[in-house]
Design a protein around this motif. Structure first.
Motif, mmCIF file in Angstrom:
data_model
loop_
_atom_site.group_PDB
_atom_site.id
_atom_site.type_symbol
_atom_site.label_atom_id
_atom_site.label_comp_id
_atom_site.label_asym_id
_atom_site.label_seq_id
_atom_site.Cartn_x
_atom_site.Cartn_y
_atom_site.Cartn_z
ATOM 1 N N ILE A 144 2.357 -20.009 -10.227
ATOM 2 C CA ILE A 144 3.370 -19.375 -9.387
ATOM 3 C C ILE A 144 3.799 -20.379 -8.332
ATOM 4 C CG2 ILE A 144 3.930 -17.392 -7.926
ATOM 5 C CD1 ILE A 144 1.540 -15.943 -9.231
ATOM 6 N N PRO A 145 5.030 -20.874 -8.402
ATOM 7 C CA PRO A 145 5.488 -21.910 -7.467
ATOM 8 C C PRO A 145 5.295 -21.508 -6.003
ATOM 9 C CG PRO A 145 7.075 -21.619 -9.234
ATOM 10 C CD PRO A 145 6.070 -20.518 -9.381
ATOM 11 N N GLU A 146 4.821 -22.478 -5.232
ATOM 12 C CA GLU A 146 4.656 -22.312 -3.786
ATOM 13 C C GLU A 146 3.722 -21.164 -3.416
ATOM 14 O OE1 GLU A 146 8.483 -22.055 -1.966
ATOM 15 O OE2 GLU A 146 9.224 -23.891 -2.881
ATOM 16 N N THR A 147 2.789 -20.863 -4.311
ATOM 17 C CA THR A 147 1.833 -19.785 -4.063
ATOM 18 C C THR A 147 0.435 -20.247 -4.425
ATOM 19 O OG1 THR A 147 3.532 -18.134 -4.593
ATOM 20 C CG2 THR A 147 1.255 -17.376 -4.559
ATOM 21 N N ASP A 148 -0.512 -19.980 -3.545
ATOM 22 C CA ASP A 148 -1.914 -20.311 -3.798
ATOM 23 C C ASP A 148 -2.516 -19.237 -4.691
ATOM 24 O OD1 ASP A 148 -4.409 -21.414 -3.710
ATOM 25 O OD2 ASP A 148 -4.855 -20.795 -1.646
ATOM 26 N N VAL A 149 -3.028 -19.633 -5.853
ATOM 27 C CA VAL A 149 -3.574 -18.685 -6.819
ATOM 28 C C VAL A 149 -5.010 -19.072 -7.156
ATOM 29 C CG1 VAL A 149 -3.269 -17.566 -9.054
ATOM 30 C CG2 VAL A 149 -1.261 -18.416 -7.813
ATOM 31 N N ARG A 150 -5.873 -18.075 -7.210
ATOM 32 C CA ARG A 150 -7.289 -18.299 -7.508
ATOM 33 C C ARG A 150 -7.730 -17.350 -8.615
ATOM 34 N NH1 ARG A 150 -11.072 -17.452 -2.430
ATOM 35 N NH2 ARG A 150 -9.627 -19.065 -1.664
ATOM 36 N N CYS A 151 -8.454 -17.864 -9.602
ATOM 37 C CA CYS A 151 -8.981 -17.026 -10.683
ATOM 38 C C CYS A 151 -10.279 -16.353 -10.247
ATOM 39 C CB CYS A 151 -9.258 -17.863 -11.925
ATOM 40 S SG CYS A 151 -7.801 -18.552 -12.707
ATOM 41 N N VAL A 152 -10.458 -15.119 -10.692
ATOM 42 C CA VAL A 152 -11.705 -14.396 -10.448
ATOM 43 C C VAL A 152 -12.159 -13.807 -11.782
ATOM 44 C CG1 VAL A 152 -12.863 -12.555 -9.183
ATOM 45 C CG2 VAL A 152 -10.984 -13.817 -8.095
ATOM 46 N N VAL A 153 -13.207 -14.378 -12.354
ATOM 47 C CA VAL A 153 -13.738 -13.860 -13.612
ATOM 48 C C VAL A 153 -14.277 -12.453 -13.391
ATOM 49 C CG1 VAL A 153 -15.454 -14.206 -15.424
ATOM 50 C CG2 VAL A 153 -14.244 -16.173 -14.464
ATOM 51 N N LYS A 154 -13.925 -11.547 -14.283
ATOM 52 C CA LYS A 154 -14.265 -10.119 -14.148
ATOM 53 C C LYS A 154 -13.762 -9.571 -12.812
ATOM 54 C CE LYS A 154 -18.256 -10.302 -17.229
ATOM 55 N NZ LYS A 154 -19.709 -10.047 -17.396
ATOM 56 N N GLY A 155 -12.593 -10.050 -12.427
ATOM 57 C CA GLY A 155 -12.028 -9.652 -11.137
ATOM 58 C C GLY A 155 -11.761 -8.182 -11.019
ATOM 59 N N ASP A 156 -11.407 -7.524 -12.145
ATOM 60 C CA ASP A 156 -11.105 -6.094 -12.065
ATOM 61 C C ASP A 156 -12.351 -5.251 -11.811
ATOM 62 O OD1 ASP A 156 -12.171 -6.618 -14.556
ATOM 63 O OD2 ASP A 156 -10.456 -5.880 -15.686
ATOM 64 N N ALA A 157 -13.523 -5.858 -11.941
ATOM 65 C CA ALA A 157 -14.768 -5.153 -11.632
ATOM 66 C C ALA A 157 -15.362 -5.598 -10.303
ATOM 67 C CB ALA A 157 -15.791 -5.376 -12.740
ATOM 68 N N ASN A 158 -14.721 -6.569 -9.635
ATOM 69 C CA ASN A 158 -15.266 -7.123 -8.395
ATOM 70 C C ASN A 158 -14.337 -7.013 -7.189
ATOM 71 O OD1 ASN A 158 -17.937 -8.456 -9.132
ATOM 72 N ND2 ASN A 158 -16.602 -9.315 -10.697
ATOM 73 N N SER A 159 -13.046 -6.962 -7.424
ATOM 74 C CA SER A 159 -12.057 -6.944 -6.336
ATOM 75 C C SER A 159 -11.250 -5.656 -6.363
ATOM 76 C CB SER A 159 -11.104 -8.139 -6.474
ATOM 77 O OG SER A 159 -9.899 -7.919 -5.765
ATOM 78 N N ALA A 160 -11.117 -5.013 -5.216
ATOM 79 C CA ALA A 160 -10.314 -3.790 -5.130
ATOM 80 C C ALA A 160 -8.850 -4.060 -5.442
ATOM 81 C CB ALA A 160 -10.452 -3.168 -3.737
ATOM 82 N N SER A 161 -8.329 -5.188 -4.969
ATOM 83 C CA SER A 161 -6.918 -5.512 -5.187
ATOM 84 C C SER A 161 -6.633 -5.753 -6.665
ATOM 85 C CB SER A 161 -6.528 -6.755 -4.382
ATOM 86 O OG SER A 161 -6.689 -6.534 -3.006
ATOM 87 N N ILE A 162 -7.527 -6.473 -7.335
ATOM 88 C CA ILE A 162 -7.343 -6.714 -8.761
ATOM 89 C C ILE A 162 -7.535 -5.423 -9.555
ATOM 90 C CG2 ILE A 162 -8.215 -7.945 -10.784
ATOM 91 C CD1 ILE A 162 -8.907 -10.289 -8.986
ATOM 92 N N ALA A 163 -8.529 -4.617 -9.177
ATOM 93 C CA ALA A 163 -8.745 -3.338 -9.849
ATOM 94 C C ALA A 163 -7.521 -2.439 -9.722
ATOM 95 C CB ALA A 163 -9.980 -2.639 -9.278
ATOM 96 N N ALA A 164 -6.902 -2.440 -8.541
ATOM 97 C CA ALA A 164 -5.689 -1.638 -8.330
ATOM 98 C C ALA A 164 -4.570 -2.124 -9.241
ATOM 99 C CB ALA A 164 -5.256 -1.713 -6.868
ATOM 100 N N ALA A 165 -4.420 -3.445 -9.349
ATOM 101 C CA ALA A 165 -3.401 -4.005 -10.241
ATOM 102 C C ALA A 165 -3.705 -3.650 -11.698
ATOM 103 C CB ALA A 165 -3.331 -5.516 -10.061
ATOM 104 N N SER A 166 -4.983 -3.656 -12.051
ATOM 105 C CA SER A 166 -5.403 -3.295 -13.400
ATOM 106 C C SER A 166 -4.965 -1.877 -13.747
ATOM 107 C CB SER A 166 -6.927 -3.426 -13.511
ATOM 108 O OG SER A 166 -7.416 -2.878 -14.713
ATOM 109 N N VAL A 167 -5.152 -0.964 -12.809
ATOM 110 C CA VAL A 167 -4.773 0.440 -13.029
ATOM 111 C C VAL A 167 -3.262 0.565 -13.200
ATOM 112 C CG1 VAL A 167 -4.666 2.730 -11.980
ATOM 113 C CG2 VAL A 167 -6.787 1.404 -11.871
ATOM 114 N N LEU A 168 -2.494 -0.068 -12.312
ATOM 115 C CA LEU A 168 -1.036 0.042 -12.397
ATOM 116 C C LEU A 168 -0.513 -0.535 -13.703
ATOM 117 C CD1 LEU A 168 0.406 -0.709 -8.833
ATOM 118 C CD2 LEU A 168 -0.549 1.400 -9.769
ATOM 119 N N ALA A 169 -1.028 -1.687 -14.099
ATOM 120 C CA ALA A 169 -0.561 -2.317 -15.330
ATOM 121 C C ALA A 169 -0.899 -1.465 -16.550
ATOM 122 C CB ALA A 169 -1.169 -3.708 -15.467
#
Length: 214
Positions: free
Chosen positions: A129-154
């Motif tokens: 993503i241009p001009e954006t800091d991006v970090r991978c989180v393995v099993k992020g949907d089970a560890n991060s609330a923000s990623i889990a929320a995105a998982s549900v919406l998607a």
């Protein structure tokens, strides 16, 4: 009590990451629909502010459909910002499913009404993503609330899309399997041939086996 502990852990993870941002916005992103034989791949990006708690949030695959739908409404109501995007079947065929999923996540992040300071993405490969800091989180949907929320919406958005496709292509019963390679789905493909929304690259091995008589 286990669910409450897990919930706290999800938010503690995000809080720890936010502490690195000096007040900047944290965004979680995830995709849904990499595995199915048919349909677009979806992604969502979600920004939750510190202190916003959504009870029961978790990796969408661990939730019932009823719970996901209820959480979808709560997430979209309480999120500071969110966006749902997709990559089409044509794009999946053109650039492959992994790159299409990354494209969908990029579109979701770029579609947010606010620009995040950091994006955390589920998995071991991050979208570019241009001009954006991006970090991978393995099993992020089970560890991060923000990623889990995105998982549900998607997941919910894609399921609803496949229900719309079921109305357009009723002979495939997409409302039952959402495009995944179930016995029923393969049976419907055998009876009707592939539709306009089938991913032919995903069906290549299946047809190769049929031709070889395996």
């Amino acid at each position: 009590m286990a669910e409450k502990k897990d919930l706290n852990t999800l938010y503690e993870f995000d809080s720890a990451v936010r502490n690195e941002l000096d007040g900047g916005l944290l965004c979680g992103t995830d995709e849904a629909g990499r595995g199915p034989l048919a349909g677009d791949v979806f992604a969502a990006a979600v920004i939750l502010k510190e202190g916003v708690m959504i009870e029961g949030i978790n990796d969408s695959k661990k939730l019932t459909e009823k719970k996901r739908n209820a959480l979808y409404d709560e997430i979209t109501e309480k999120a500071e910002a969110y966006c749902i995007a997709r990559a089409t079947v044509e794009e999946i065929e053109d650039i492959n499913i992994l790159n299409a999923a990354m494209l969908a996540m990029r579109r979701a992040v770029e579609g947010l009404s606010e620009k995040p300071s950091l994006v955390i993405a589920d998995g071991n490969k991050c979208p570019d993503i241009p001009e954006t800091d991006v970090r991978c989180v393995v099993k992020g949907d089970a560890n991060s609330a923000s990623i889990a929320a995105a998982s549900v919406l998607a997941k919910v958005a894609r399921d609803r899309y496949m229900e719309d496709m079921a109305a357009k292509y009723p002979e495939y019963h997409f409302e039952k399997h959402k495009g995944y390679g179930t016995k029923l789905h393969y049976q419907m493909i055998d009876e009707n041939g592939p539709s306009d929304i089938h991913r032919m690259s995903f069906l290549k091995k299946y047809y190769d086996k049929k031709r070889s008589g395996e």
